[in-house]
Design a protein around this motif. Sequence first.
Motif, PDB file in Angstrom:
ATOM      1  N   ASP A  57      87.678  -6.385  65.115  1.00 31.60           N
ATOM      2  CA  ASP A  57      88.869  -6.712  65.516  1.00 31.60           C
ATOM      3  C   ASP A  57      88.979  -8.146  65.952  1.00 31.60           C
ATOM      4  O   ASP A  57      90.181  -8.552  66.480  1.00 31.60           O
ATOM      5  CB  ASP A  57      89.163  -5.940  66.752  1.00 31.60           C
ATOM      6  CG  ASP A  57      88.202  -6.204  68.080  1.00 31.60           C
ATOM      7  OD1 ASP A  57      87.250  -7.144  67.863  1.00 31.60           O
ATOM      8  OD2 ASP A  57      87.908  -5.243  68.992  1.00 31.60           O
ATOM      9  N   ASN A  58      88.459  -9.167  65.278  1.00 34.62           N
ATOM     10  CA  ASN A  58      88.455 -10.328  65.502  1.00 34.62           C
ATOM     11  C   ASN A  58      89.020 -11.118  64.128  1.00 34.62           C
ATOM     12  O   ASN A  58      89.508 -10.269  63.492  1.00 34.62           O
ATOM     13  CB  ASN A  58      87.171 -11.312  66.236  1.00 34.62           C
ATOM     14  CG  ASN A  58      86.137 -11.458  64.748  1.00 34.62           C
ATOM     15  OD1 ASN A  58      86.030 -10.265  64.431  1.00 34.62           O
ATOM     16  ND2 ASN A  58      85.581 -12.332  64.526  1.00 34.62           N
ATOM     17  N   ASP A  59      89.209 -12.428  64.146  1.00 35.37           N
ATOM     18  CA  ASP A  59      89.659 -13.080  63.086  1.00 35.37           C
ATOM     19  C   ASP A  59      88.534 -13.719  62.367  1.00 35.37           C
ATOM     20  O   ASP A  59      88.210 -14.938  62.735  1.00 35.37           O
ATOM     21  CB  ASP A  59      90.908 -13.989  63.409  1.00 35.37           C
ATOM     22  CG  ASP A  59      91.307 -14.730  62.021  1.00 35.37           C
ATOM     23  OD1 ASP A  59      90.674 -14.367  60.941  1.00 35.37           O
ATOM     24  OD2 ASP A  59      92.129 -15.566  62.078  1.00 35.37           O
ATOM     25  N   PRO A  60      87.866 -13.278  61.420  1.00 34.80           N
ATOM     26  CA  PRO A  60      86.487 -14.139  61.150  1.00 34.80           C
ATOM     27  C   PRO A  60      86.883 -15.010  60.188  1.00 34.80           C
ATOM     28  O   PRO A  60      85.865 -16.264  60.344  1.00 34.80           O
ATOM     29  CB  PRO A  60      85.854 -12.944  59.836  1.00 34.80           C
ATOM     30  CG  PRO A  60      86.330 -11.670  60.392  1.00 34.80           C
ATOM     31  CD  PRO A  60      87.744 -11.846  61.014  1.00 34.80           C
ATOM     32  N   VAL A  61      87.809 -15.148  59.643  1.00 33.76           N
ATOM     33  CA  VAL A  61      88.350 -16.355  58.851  1.00 33.76           C
ATOM     34  C   VAL A  61      88.279 -17.710  59.652  1.00 33.76           C
ATOM     35  O   VAL A  61      87.844 -19.032  59.565  1.00 33.76           O
ATOM     36  CB  VAL A  61      89.494 -16.522  58.120  1.00 33.76           C
ATOM     37  CG1 VAL A  61      89.943 -17.699  57.328  1.00 33.76           C
ATOM     38  CG2 VAL A  61      89.550 -15.134  56.997  1.00 33.76           C
ATOM     39  N   SER A  62      88.876 -17.512  60.991  1.00 30.26           N
ATOM     40  CA  SER A  62      89.233 -18.715  61.989  1.00 30.26           C
ATOM     41  C   SER A  62      87.917 -18.954  62.604  1.00 30.26           C
ATOM     42  O   SER A  62      88.006 -20.089  63.287  1.00 30.26           O
ATOM     43  CB  SER A  62      90.188 -18.286  62.875  1.00 30.26           C
ATOM     44  OG  SER A  62      89.763 -17.181  63.887  1.00 30.26           O
ATOM     45  N   GLU A  63      86.919 -18.195  62.630  1.00 33.63           N
ATOM     46  CA  GLU A  63      85.764 -18.545  63.315  1.00 33.63           C
ATOM     47  C   GLU A  63      84.700 -18.794  62.069  1.00 33.63           C
ATOM     48  O   GLU A  63      83.468 -18.882  62.566  1.00 33.63           O
ATOM     49  CB  GLU A  63      85.419 -17.034  64.171  1.00 33.63           C
ATOM     50  CG  GLU A  63      86.383 -16.953  65.230  1.00 33.63           C
ATOM     51  CD  GLU A  63      85.926 -15.517  65.879  1.00 33.63           C
ATOM     52  OE1 GLU A  63      84.465 -15.341  66.199  1.00 33.63           O
ATOM     53  OE2 GLU A  63      87.000 -14.994  66.508  1.00 33.63           O
ATOM     54  N   ALA A  64      84.921 -19.087  61.016  1.00 38.83           N
ATOM     55  CA  ALA A  64      83.996 -19.220  59.894  1.00 38.83           C
ATOM     56  C   ALA A  64      83.206 -20.499  60.189  1.00 38.83           C
ATOM     57  O   ALA A  64      83.878 -21.516  60.678  1.00 38.83           O
ATOM     58  CB  ALA A  64      84.881 -19.166  58.822  1.00 38.83           C
ATOM     59  N   ASP A  65      82.055 -20.454  59.802  1.00 41.81           N
ATOM     60  CA  ASP A  65      81.278 -21.579  59.660  1.00 41.81           C
ATOM     61  C   ASP A  65      80.832 -22.118  58.249  1.00 41.81           C
ATOM     62  O   ASP A  65      80.375 -21.258  57.663  1.00 41.81           O
ATOM     63  CB  ASP A  65      79.851 -21.389  60.575  1.00 41.81           C
ATOM     64  CG  ASP A  65      79.086 -22.545  60.686  1.00 41.81           C
ATOM     65  OD1 ASP A  65      79.697 -23.832  60.386  1.00 41.81           O
ATOM     66  OD2 ASP A  65      77.811 -22.347  60.933  1.00 41.81           O
ATOM     67  N   THR A  66      81.280 -23.156  57.734  1.00 42.30           N
ATOM     68  CA  THR A  66      80.855 -23.791  56.404  1.00 42.30           C
ATOM     69  C   THR A  66      79.919 -24.703  56.438  1.00 42.30           C
ATOM     70  O   THR A  66      79.636 -25.367  57.204  1.00 42.30           O
ATOM     71  CB  THR A  66      82.380 -24.397  55.894  1.00 42.30           C
ATOM     72  OG1 THR A  66      83.343 -23.571  56.000  1.00 42.30           O
ATOM     73  CG2 THR A  66      82.048 -24.859  54.398  1.00 42.30           C
ATOM     74  N   LEU A  67      78.998 -24.088  55.549  1.00 40.93           N
ATOM     75  CA  LEU A  67      77.737 -25.274  55.240  1.00 40.93           C
ATOM     76  C   LEU A  67      77.796 -25.704  53.951  1.00 40.93           C
ATOM     77  O   LEU A  67      78.095 -25.338  52.934  1.00 40.93           O
ATOM     78  CB  LEU A  67      76.359 -24.223  55.229  1.00 40.93           C
ATOM     79  CG  LEU A  67      76.118 -23.105  56.237  1.00 40.93           C
ATOM     80  CD1 LEU A  67      75.050 -22.431  56.039  1.00 40.93           C
ATOM     81  CD2 LEU A  67      76.216 -23.813  57.563  1.00 40.93           C
ATOM     82  N   PHE A  68      77.553 -27.132  54.215  1.00 39.67           N
ATOM     83  CA  PHE A  68      77.819 -27.947  53.165  1.00 39.67           C
ATOM     84  C   PHE A  68      76.473 -28.769  52.524  1.00 39.67           C
ATOM     85  O   PHE A  68      75.489 -28.819  53.091  1.00 39.67           O
ATOM     86  CB  PHE A  68      78.488 -29.311  53.547  1.00 39.67           C
ATOM     87  CG  PHE A  68      80.045 -29.047  54.080  1.00 39.67           C
ATOM     88  CD1 PHE A  68      81.320 -28.948  52.831  1.00 39.67           C
ATOM     89  CD2 PHE A  68      80.292 -28.678  55.095  1.00 39.67           C
ATOM     90  CE1 PHE A  68      82.414 -28.583  53.314  1.00 39.67           C
ATOM     91  CE2 PHE A  68      81.435 -28.296  55.611  1.00 39.67           C
ATOM     92  CZ  PHE A  68      82.567 -28.105  54.587  1.00 39.67           C
ATOM     93  N   VAL A  95      78.872 -13.141  54.290  1.00 39.76           N
ATOM     94  CA  VAL A  95      78.663 -14.799  53.842  1.00 39.76           C
ATOM     95  C   VAL A  95      79.009 -14.952  52.281  1.00 39.76           C
ATOM     96  O   VAL A  95      78.722 -13.931  51.452  1.00 39.76           O
ATOM     97  CB  VAL A  95      77.209 -14.874  53.597  1.00 39.76           C
ATOM     98  CG1 VAL A  95      76.605 -16.320  53.144  1.00 39.76           C
ATOM     99  CG2 VAL A  95      76.359 -14.893  55.081  1.00 39.76           C
ATOM    100  N   GLU A  96      79.751 -15.981  52.026  1.00 41.39           N
ATOM    101  CA  GLU A  96      80.234 -16.338  50.702  1.00 41.39           C
ATOM    102  C   GLU A  96      79.131 -17.187  50.076  1.00 41.39           C
ATOM    103  O   GLU A  96      78.930 -18.164  50.780  1.00 41.39           O
ATOM    104  CB  GLU A  96      81.599 -17.144  50.897  1.00 41.39           C
ATOM    105  CG  GLU A  96      82.182 -17.209  49.551  1.00 41.39           C
ATOM    106  CD  GLU A  96      83.720 -17.781  49.623  1.00 41.39           C
ATOM    107  OE1 GLU A  96      84.013 -18.727  48.960  1.00 41.39           O
ATOM    108  OE2 GLU A  96      84.570 -17.402  50.628  1.00 41.39           O
TER     109      GLU A  96
END
Length: 227
Positions: A57-68, A95-96
């Motif tokens: 029920d949250n917004d995973p996109v807004s809470e996403a963590d991007t690894l570079f 995980v993408e």
Amino acid sequence: MKKLESSLKNMLLVLTTVTVVAVGLLAYVNELTKEPIALANLKTLNDALRKVVPAFDNDPVSEADTLFSEKDGKKIVDYIIYPAKKDGKQVGTAVESGQIGFSGEIKILVGFDGEDKIYDYSLLSHSETPGLGSKADVWFKKGNKGDITGMNPGKTPLAVNKDQGGQIDAITASTITSRTFLRAVNAAYNAYKGNTDVNTSATGAANTDANTAATAKEEGATESNNN
């Protein structure tokens, strides 16, 4: 001579005008379609997220963590980690992850439940041959021949049964694609667990998979026609 110079100037003026107008129109169309395209991509991602992790029920996109990672002084996205929460409690993680396949990059979204097991996955994009390598979108799903759901890559990294210790049936005539797909899943798990030191990102995959290189050499003639 003056007539010729005048004609050339007129032609240049016309060409310049046409170019300016064309560039302006392209910029206008790009601006006009940018938001609808972004919204469509966001919807596709959200739809995929709801398939690969337990209900949230949250917004995973807004809470996403991007690894570079960095290559030639440029930042490259290796993984994007999306937390799925229900009533404030994390129930899963998606995980993408991307890896280099037989014909290009295979990009997937893998979902893990609260016990680190694979809940489901979605094939986001690929460059594999339609009809064979592209079967990865369903081949490894629940109930199918290469089913990986319920498995924990942390206990036993996923591998095709043609490789030592492998337990997964490869897509028929697409061993390289299958290896690449499973490598992407293993890489996603490593990112999910915070173990990104393992060289499994898309930027390093092409040079580090000895199995893929060997298969390409041994099965090249077959897979180039069938993959």
